[in-house]
Design a protein around this motif. Structure first.
Motif, PDB file in Angstrom:
ATOM      1  N   ILE A 410     -81.021  -5.552 -11.418  1.00  0.00           N
ATOM      2  CA  ILE A 410     -82.882  -6.307 -11.538  1.00  0.00           C
ATOM      3  C   ILE A 410     -83.736  -5.726 -13.176  1.00  0.00           C
ATOM      4  CG2 ILE A 410     -85.191  -6.542 -10.247  1.00  0.00           C
ATOM      5  CD1 ILE A 410     -83.520  -5.916  -7.464  1.00  0.00           C
ATOM      6  N   HIS A 411     -84.416  -6.788 -13.238  1.00  0.00           N
ATOM      7  CA  HIS A 411     -84.823  -6.384 -14.623  1.00  0.00           C
ATOM      8  C   HIS A 411     -85.857  -5.683 -14.487  1.00  0.00           C
ATOM      9  CE1 HIS A 411     -85.736  -5.736 -18.890  1.00  0.00           C
ATOM     10  NE2 HIS A 411     -86.886  -6.480 -19.135  1.00  0.00           N
ATOM     11  N   ASN A 412     -86.319  -3.855 -15.097  1.00  0.00           N
ATOM     12  CA  ASN A 412     -87.494  -3.474 -14.574  1.00  0.00           C
ATOM     13  C   ASN A 412     -87.833  -2.649 -15.101  1.00  0.00           C
ATOM     14  OD1 ASN A 412     -86.042  -1.073 -14.707  1.00  0.00           O
ATOM     15  ND2 ASN A 412     -86.188  -0.697 -12.285  1.00  0.00           N
ATOM     16  N   THR A 413     -87.915  -2.782 -16.607  1.00  0.00           N
ATOM     17  CA  THR A 413     -88.305  -1.563 -17.821  1.00  0.00           C
ATOM     18  C   THR A 413     -88.866  -2.298 -19.050  1.00  0.00           C
ATOM     19  OG1 THR A 413     -88.364   0.238 -16.291  1.00  0.00           O
ATOM     20  CG2 THR A 413     -88.987   0.221 -18.714  1.00  0.00           C
ATOM     21  N   SER A 414     -89.313  -2.452 -19.785  1.00  0.00           N
ATOM     22  CA  SER A 414     -89.173  -3.441 -20.796  1.00  0.00           C
ATOM     23  C   SER A 414     -90.031  -2.400 -22.458  1.00  0.00           C
ATOM     24  CB  SER A 414     -89.324  -4.956 -21.182  1.00  0.00           C
ATOM     25  OG  SER A 414     -89.955  -5.036 -22.410  1.00  0.00           O
ATOM     26  N   ILE A 415     -89.423  -1.698 -23.399  1.00  0.00           N
ATOM     27  CA  ILE A 415     -89.846  -1.114 -23.955  1.00  0.00           C
ATOM     28  C   ILE A 415     -89.838  -1.714 -25.533  1.00  0.00           C
ATOM     29  CG2 ILE A 415     -90.456   0.998 -25.774  1.00  0.00           C
ATOM     30  CD1 ILE A 415     -89.069   2.398 -22.882  1.00  0.00           C
ATOM     31  N   ASN A 416     -91.369  -2.114 -26.059  1.00  0.00           N
ATOM     32  CA  ASN A 416     -90.966  -2.533 -27.509  1.00  0.00           C
ATOM     33  C   ASN A 416     -92.326  -1.765 -28.536  1.00  0.00           C
ATOM     34  OD1 ASN A 416     -89.175  -4.841 -27.678  1.00  0.00           O
ATOM     35  ND2 ASN A 416     -89.879  -5.725 -26.109  1.00  0.00           N
ATOM     36  N   ASN A 417     -91.866  -0.709 -28.904  1.00  0.00           N
ATOM     37  CA  ASN A 417     -92.967  -0.207 -30.225  1.00  0.00           C
ATOM     38  C   ASN A 417     -92.220  -0.175 -31.603  1.00  0.00           C
ATOM     39  OD1 ASN A 417     -94.213   0.790 -27.999  1.00  0.00           O
ATOM     40  ND2 ASN A 417     -92.460   3.065 -27.512  1.00  0.00           N
ATOM     41  N   ARG A 418     -93.347  -0.323 -32.207  1.00  0.00           N
ATOM     42  CA  ARG A 418     -92.890  -0.386 -33.570  1.00  0.00           C
ATOM     43  C   ARG A 418     -94.272   0.273 -34.535  1.00  0.00           C
ATOM     44  NH1 ARG A 418     -97.202  -2.865 -36.696  1.00  0.00           N
ATOM     45  NH2 ARG A 418     -96.926  -4.258 -35.454  1.00  0.00           N
ATOM     46  N   GLN A 419     -93.939   1.155 -35.502  1.00  0.00           N
ATOM     47  CA  GLN A 419     -94.644   1.686 -36.004  1.00  0.00           C
ATOM     48  C   GLN A 419     -94.310   1.267 -37.860  1.00  0.00           C
ATOM     49  OE1 GLN A 419     -96.324   5.852 -35.006  1.00  0.00           O
ATOM     50  NE2 GLN A 419     -95.663   6.371 -36.879  1.00  0.00           N
ATOM     51  N   ASN A 420     -95.471   1.251 -38.530  1.00  0.00           N
ATOM     52  CA  ASN A 420     -95.166   1.305 -39.790  1.00  0.00           C
ATOM     53  C   ASN A 420     -96.204   1.667 -40.447  1.00  0.00           C
ATOM     54  OD1 ASN A 420     -93.847  -0.579 -40.089  1.00  0.00           O
ATOM     55  ND2 ASN A 420     -95.147  -2.016 -40.046  1.00  0.00           N
ATOM     56  N   LYS A 421     -95.818   3.013 -41.728  1.00  0.00           N
ATOM     57  CA  LYS A 421     -96.617   4.004 -42.327  1.00  0.00           C
ATOM     58  C   LYS A 421     -96.117   3.679 -43.601  1.00  0.00           C
ATOM     59  CE  LYS A 421     -95.878   8.460 -41.468  1.00  0.00           C
ATOM     60  NZ  LYS A 421     -95.451   9.120 -43.008  1.00  0.00           N
ATOM     61  N   TYR A 422     -97.599   3.867 -43.855  1.00  0.00           N
ATOM     62  CA  TYR A 422     -98.009   3.846 -46.035  1.00  0.00           C
ATOM     63  C   TYR A 422     -98.153   4.863 -46.001  1.00  0.00           C
ATOM     64  CZ  TYR A 422     -97.324  -0.871 -44.082  1.00  0.00           C
ATOM     65  OH  TYR A 422     -96.606  -2.306 -43.203  1.00  0.00           O
ATOM     66  N   SER A 423     -97.876   5.107 -47.263  1.00  0.00           N
ATOM     67  CA  SER A 423     -98.694   7.411 -47.314  1.00  0.00           C
ATOM     68  C   SER A 423     -98.400   7.348 -48.539  1.00  0.00           C
ATOM     69  CB  SER A 423     -96.930   8.118 -46.779  1.00  0.00           C
ATOM     70  OG  SER A 423     -97.552   8.064 -45.639  1.00  0.00           O
ATOM     71  N   ALA A 424     -99.340   8.401 -49.455  1.00  0.00           N
ATOM     72  CA  ALA A 424     -99.624   8.677 -50.465  1.00  0.00           C
ATOM     73  C   ALA A 424    -100.014  10.134 -50.631  1.00  0.00           C
ATOM     74  CB  ALA A 424    -100.867   8.197 -51.070  1.00  0.00           C
ATOM     75  N   HIS A 425     -99.359  10.704 -51.792  1.00  0.00           N
ATOM     76  CA  HIS A 425     -99.304  12.190 -51.877  1.00  0.00           C
ATOM     77  C   HIS A 425     -99.213  12.300 -52.833  1.00  0.00           C
ATOM     78  CE1 HIS A 425     -97.825  16.198 -50.662  1.00  0.00           C
ATOM     79  NE2 HIS A 425     -99.074  16.890 -51.128  1.00  0.00           N
TER      80      HIS A 425
END
Length: 794
Positions: A410-425
């Motif tokens: 039985i399918h019981n967990t679904s995780i789809n995470n995405r993070q883009n980060k734009y940086s300047a130093h």
């Protein structure tokens, strides 16, 4: 022992036949710069110590030098320049298949020229890239990462040998620094803060099973464990400040390698003979399928991890417009851990990652792409701007396997995470004189996220974490370094950070002091106030209200705060041997805890995969870490080295119930003893090296399982009122590494076998509840694990 026999059989297949022809000389090239201003030093003299006739060169207007016809083997360089302290750099490895590249920094003498007393700086372990770090910091390089037994060519695993650092985990390379969560570690690459550079890394973590960092691409880098300088922020535990090496700007060179981390190919060289522009690129593809075919289990059962990674750096110096660099790092990984395919009749519980009652489908992607520009307005004034985009994606699908009918899934967990980060130093540096230096800068990180995490219950799919949008973290810093004399250095600084999602801001003072008591002894002291944003997915945890609706209940979480106090003593008994001791105290405040009395605290986040699912968190938790560390170290010289570190520490926390408990990372002690020896076999063309490592560490605390309740509910339940009250048995491991290196006419070939856990000790990994057998099962870490590696340079 059948696995060892298979490994040696593979070794025979990997080894090339070694010819009797060899190349006895090679080239050393590099650049000499001012340690404070970072500008090139013109006219510095570089010589090979003991060479006859003398091999030497002077640096050109850009600080570059080239030493030709240097004999292969271990060499020692002497660098001197008018007005600078002399430097001796020992044990530079010169190989026939690759030119040696050495980039060094000289310290300007404070004393007037007529009064200079030349003292040798050995360019050793405390010769950091960042001289603003005067306590709880050391450098490491590619050779050190590759040399230590059991390190798997991984900088994180290598760092677990240093005082104050604990690994004691064969499954992942998360590092515990002075009792802190591994989530408190900052990874910085070429001046840009990056996500966890590890394959199969989950959001909110800084480690993973396999590193994406390729040691063949790294230059000398810094590692810090407390009270780090003001340019580093948003971290509570430690900093990896990584530098990628520039490609050889005088000759094209190639590398091939087969080992635990993958099939690898690398190339570097100049773009043309008319400029100093260069490139370096390395690609790697996983080879664990080969290990699986040999019957070696590394904790994934029948599953074979698939991954690949690529890293590169392009260095483009110009005549009048400064230096441009382009750099990147990327990795892709996936694995299927299918409990439905486990033979439950065997009652074998030796998988570190899987569970016989669930099927896990895991995919991750991580990428970094950046560009930087460095420009010197004058030899003492410069600026550097780095801009980059990073990407992190995690997809996890979990199916439950029926404990009664194992064919029902039985399918019981679904995780789809995405993070883009734009940086300047942006960083400005100005050296007023030999005594005073100023550094100011600002870092802006813009996060573009989308988190979707849901689970199936009896009433249907319930969202756990959900949200998308933008948020911004802005940091600024200033550091002033004043050298009262050659023996007393004071660094003072301020760091400020603001996070718009929660409206949190903090001002952090930093202080570092180094006092050289005499030519052999020194005292170091440091203080730092540090703050860190919570793992981003936790801000988007959903909580159900009485009317059945869901709300993001953690958006107002503030930073966790930490005060670092450190006092150190260093005794350089001989030029190649030192004794070092450090005592520290860390006070943690404002850690998120639950709004009602409970044992939960975010200070324990990171002791497992993923991020906590707790809602309505408030910043009222606290904790303390304190300890004493001792290091005895002989750096590599006279063909041998050794390192012995002892860390005695205590790590405590309080949840919202006000009860002081051990943290999940409180092992109380760690002892590492390692060393190695090289032998020249007949000549310097053939070298045999043996490295040995012994590690003993206290078992970590854990929350016991409520067996009766777990049987009743059919899933694992913990006795939260007894959180972290019981302890796993102590960890002990012995690793042995044997390396054979041959310098042929135009190539260097190297074969190594790293036998990890030689004694096949069964170290406890975790206790879990098995719903099929209604019992508590002990899972163990890796047993005897031989890792062969072959490398060729040409």
């Amino acid at each position: 022992m059948n696995e060892v026999k298979k490994i040696f059989l593979l070794s025979v297949l990997l080894c090339f036949s070694f010819s009797s022809f060899s190349q006895s000389v090679q080239t050393i090239r590099g650049q000499i710069t001012d340690k404070d201003a970072k500008s090139p030093i013109i006219g510095a003299t570089v010589t090979v110590v003991g060479s006859d006739p003398l091999i030497g060169a002077a640096t050109d207007p850009n600080g570059y030098f080239t030493l030709k016809n240097v004999p292969i083997g271990r060499q020692e360089l002497k660098i001197s320049a008018i007005g600078y302290e002399e430097m001796i750099v020992p044990n530079i490895l010169v190989l026939s298949g690759k030119e040696a590249q050495v980039n060094l920094q000289l310290v300007e003498s404070i004393t007037e020229l007529s009064e200079v007393v030349v003292t040798a700086n050995d360019g050793g372990i405390d010769d950091l890239n960042n001289d603003l770090a005067v306590v709880s910091a050391r450098s490491f390089d590619m050779e050190q990462t590759a040399r230590f037994a059991g390190a798997r060519n991984d900088p994180a695993r290598m760092a677990t040998n240093f005082a104050g650092v604990s690994g004691a985990n064969d499954a992942r390379n998360d590092i515990i620094i002075r009792g802190n969560s591994p989530n408190g570690v900052l990874w910085r690459l070429e001046g840009i803060d990056i996500p966890s550079p590890n394959h199969f890394s989950s959001f909110g973590s800084t480690g993973g099973p396999v590193s994406m960092l390729n040691y063949n691409s790294l230059a000398k880098s810094d590692f810090m464990t407390a009270a780090f300088p003001s340019e580093y922020g948003n971290a509570l535990a430690g900093v990896f400040d990584l530098r990628m090496k520039n490609g050889n700007n005088g000759k094209r060179e190639f590398l091939g390698q087969i080992g635990f981390n993958g099939f690898e190919f690398g190339a570097e060289g100049p773009f043309s003979s008319k400029s100093k522009a260069s490139y370096s690129v390395n690609y790697r593809y996983s080879t664990l399928g080969v290990f699986k075919a040999l019957g070696i289990n590394f904790g994934t059962g029948s599953a074979v991890p698939q991954y690949q990674d690529l890293n590169f750096k392009i260095n483009l110096p110009t005549k009048n417009a400064g230096t441009f660099t382009v750099f990147g790092l990327g990795g892709d990984s996936n694995i299927e851990l299918l409990g439905s395919e486990v033979d439950v009749a065997s009652e074998k519980e030796d998988d570190l990652y899987g569970d016989e009652n669930i099927d896990i489908y895991n995919k991750t992607k991580t990428g970094v792409f950046g560009v930087s520009h460095t420009y010197f307005f004058t030899p003492n004034t410069s600026y550097k701007l780095s801009v980059a985009a990073t990407h992190q994606k995690e997809s996890v699908e979990i199916d439950s396997v029926s404990v009664e009918d194992r064919s029902q899934i039985i399918h019981n967990t679904s995780i789809n995470n995405r993070q883009n980060k734009y940086s300047a130093h942006l960083m400005f540096s100005h050296k007023f004189n030999a005594k005073d230096n100023l550094l100011v800068g600002s870092i802006v990180d813009i996060y573009d996220i989308k988190f979707v995490d849901s689970t199936l219950t009896e009433t249907g799919w319930i969202p756990i974490k959900q949200g998308e949008g933008f948020s911004t973290l802005v940091r600024s810093y200033v550091t002033w370094q004043h050298k009262f004399s050659q023996n007393i250095v004071l660094n003072t600084g301020l760091h400020h950070q603001y996070f718009d999602l929660s409206g949190s801001q903090a001002l952090e003072p930093r202080l570092g002091l180094r006092i050289n008591l005499n030519s052999k002894q020194s005292l170091n002291a440091g203080y730092g106030l540090h703050h860190q944003v919570q793992p981003l997915p936790t801000y988007y945890t959903l909580s159900e209200l009485a009317d059945g609706s869901f709300v993001s209940s953690n958006k107002d979480m503030d930073f966790t705060q930490s005060h670092h106090f450190v006092l150190g003593y260093n005794y350089q008994l001989f030029p190649d041997f030192r004794i070092k001791a450090e005592a520290y105290y860390q006070k943690l405040q404002n850690a998120p805890v639950e709004s009602f009395p409970s044992s939960f605290s975010m200070l324990n986040a990171g002791d497992n995969f993923g991020t906590p699912d707790k809602g309505f968190l408030v910043n009222e938790g606290k904790g303390t870490n304190y300890g004493l560390e001792l290091t005895l170290e002989k750096v590599f010289s006279k063909q041998y080295y050794f390192l012995a570190t002892t860390s005695l520490f205590n790590s405590k926390y309080e949840g919202s119930d006000g009860i002081e408990r051990n943290t999940a990372f409180n092992g109380n002690y760690v002892v590492n003893v390692l060393g190695g020896k090289e032998w020249n076999l007949g000549s310097k063309n053939k070298v045999l090296a043996v490295d040995l490592k012994l590690t003993s560490a206290g078992g970590r605390y854990y929350t016991p399982i409520d067996l009766e309740k777990s049987i009743e509910t059919g899933q694992e339940e913990r006795l939260e009122e007894l959180a972290y009250s019981e302890r796993y048995s102590d960890y002990f491991r012995t690793d042995l590494k044997i390396t054979y290196r041959v310098n042929k006419k135009k190539t260097t070939q190297e074969f190594a076998i790293d036998i990890q856990n030689v004694t096949n000790r069964k170290n406890e990994y975790r206790h879990t509840f098995n719903a099929r057998s209604n019992s508590i099962v002990t899972q163990y870490q890796m047993g005897l694990f031989p890792i062969p590696q072959f490398r060729i340079l040409f």
